[in-house]
Structure formats: structure tokens, C-alpha cells
Design an enzyme around this catalytic site. Sequence first.
Site, PDB file in Angstrom:
ATOM      1  N   SER A  56       0.795  -1.231   0.000  1.00  0.00           N
ATOM      2  CA  SER A  56       0.000   0.000   0.000  1.00  0.00           C
ATOM      3  C   SER A  56       0.826   1.279   0.000  1.00  0.00           C
ATOM      4  CB  SER A  56      -0.956   0.024   1.202  1.00  0.00           C
ATOM      5  OG  SER A  56      -2.055  -0.802   0.953  1.00  0.00           O
ATOM      6  N   LYS A  59       0.032   3.736  -2.667  1.00  0.00           N
ATOM      7  CA  LYS A  59      -0.964   4.807  -2.569  1.00  0.00           C
ATOM      8  C   LYS A  59      -0.332   6.196  -2.491  1.00  0.00           C
ATOM      9  CE  LYS A  59      -4.642   2.026  -0.424  1.00  0.00           C
ATOM     10  NZ  LYS A  59      -4.024   0.754  -0.008  1.00  0.00           N
ATOM     11  N   SER A 112      -5.726   3.422   4.724  1.00  0.00           N
ATOM     12  CA  SER A 112      -5.239   2.551   3.654  1.00  0.00           C
ATOM     13  C   SER A 112      -6.389   1.873   2.917  1.00  0.00           C
ATOM     14  CB  SER A 112      -4.267   1.498   4.200  1.00  0.00           C
ATOM     15  OG  SER A 112      -3.414   1.045   3.185  1.00  0.00           O
TER      16      SER A 112
END
Length: 350
Positions: A56, A59, A112
Site C-alpha cells: 500500500s 498509494k 489505507s
Amino acid sequence: MYKRFISFLCIFVLLVPYSVYAKNDNITAEKAIVIDKTTSTVLYQKSSDCKCSMASTTKIMTCLIACERLNQNEVVEITNSMLEKTEGSLIYLKAGDKITVSDLIKGAMLASGNDAANALAVYISGSLLQFVKLMNYYAQKFGLSNTHFETPSGLDGKEHYSTAYDMAMLTSYALDNEVFSQICKLQKAEIKINNKPQTIYNHNKLLYQTENCIGVKTGFTKKSGRCLVSAYDYKGNTIIIVTLNDCDDWNDHKKLLDYAKGKYQTLSKTQGIEIDCVGSNKKKIFCTASFDVSYLDKLSFKLYYYPILYAPILKNTKVGKMEIYSNNKLIRTVDIIAPESVKVWQTTTK
């Protein structure tokens, strides 16, 4: 505008060399890097150019693009296509929900939320596939030569990979965006879905545990292991740390931060500059530029000021500026001031 009366270079060279290969055998990360943001100096590295999945922390790119391309107050209506291929961490969006761009970015960065990341992607580009092309365009634009994206959320893909070095450089670019930098350092945020408020909390424990932590992103998948990108404000410098596949990432980042701090030198000084003065009984004024700066390798200074000052001059009047460079990168600008008042010259008539 100041006339560039002088470009005065004073270079201080540190006599103690350092290696980017830290003598810290206790770092458990498979790949890691520490950089100084301003100069891009590598302070530590461990297999930092080896490609791997980055979960993640992906991101960071998704949200940077959203910060650059969208109005934060735009309202997004969630569609079914935005919710495809979402699993793992979520903020539990449903088709028909309405939420602002700002809250989607917060949902992706703090909680997240894979659904929040995908919603941003589809809203920007119309489809996940088109957004991934945009992500790879940005990667090329930033010079991330060992990075390729397949998903906006960081869920694993066959050709979804980066390196510790590339993730550090991406983070450096992202922190230059004011909206991104303000969001990624939040410990918690209130977001609204269909105007109903809810509080989300940042998964990054270092924001709570470490002084002067300013973000940025956690990540985990079974393939990538634990991934973490963090950044710190240290005496006016920004230190960026990346670890990939690290089972003890919280402690490793604290160790690497302490290691990085030890690489900086501190210089406190008041530089004096004599400037010609007209209209006063003083022919020259002794002006000063005071600073307290932390730096890595060597410093140089460029002074810009008016070649002639005209009385009257008030105490603490700004008469120029001093630019301070480390490794030829600007790290600080300070004012040159007149430390005392200067009166107009007067004659006495009988």
C-alpha cells in the site's frame, strides 16, 4: 529586487567522511534506504535498487496524482466500477455513496482504504487500467526507472514493483505537494460519507511514537511483507526512510532515524557585511545575517544585498538575503539586517 552585489562563497568541508553503508547489522528489512530530501544524499542503503512489491505504499503515487489533478472539495459518487478488485483494508464504500476527493485521499492514506484508492483512480481516469497508465507516466516523469504499477491500491500484481530507492524519490516529490504533505502527517481525521461523519486513524504508529514524524505510508501483503515509508523533520532537514519486507519495521525506522541524525553537522554563526551608506554621518553600516543550520557535507553561501543604503534606516530593516547551500542545493535563506538605526546626516546652522 536586490542587486547581486556579490556572490561570496565560503565553503566548509567536513573532515569526517561517512559511508552510506551503515554499520547496523540489526536492521531486519530485506531492502532499505535513508535519504536527505533536499540534497537527495543517500545516508544508508541495503539492497535499495532491488525490485520487489511495495504493497500500500503504492498509494503515495495514487494520492499524489489526486492531489495534483483534483479539486479537494469535489464530490465523488461511488460507482460499482470503483469497487471492483477491492479487498483487504477498506473504508467500506458502497455504490451510490457520496464523498469528497479530500476524504477519499484521507481514507486511502490514513486508513489505507483500497476502495478509496480505486475510487480516486476511476474518478480521475475513467477506469483502473487508464489510471495505471497515468501512474506509470508519472513514474517515468519522476525518473523512477525501476518502478512499474499495476494497481492503484498496491494489491499485488505480476508486474507491480518498485525499489526502496524509487519509493524514497517518489516520496520526496510527493512531500513537495502541500495538500499531500498536510494529509499524510495526520494522526486521525474526520471524513464524511453521505454527510455522516466518522473518524479514521492513521495506521502509521510512528506518528504517535516518534517526535517530528511527518508521515507517510504503511503497507502489507503476503507477497510484499511489511512495507513502511516514513519522513521526519530534523533541524530544518527532511529525512526519508523506506523499508520493504521488514518484520520489525517500527523499530528499524527508529534505529535508522537515529543513525541518520548522526550524519548531520551543525553550524551557528553571525556573518557580518559592511555596506556603504549615503546621507548619514556613517559611511558604512555593519549589517548581519545570523543562522543556525544543520547540514551533511559542505556549505556555501551567496549574499545578495543593496550595494548602497540610503539614510534614514530603521533598526532591523531587511537589506538583503543570504542563501545557504549544502552540496550545491539550497537549504536555507536568511535575512541580512541592519542591527541599528541610522539617522539622516544633519548640519547645524547659526
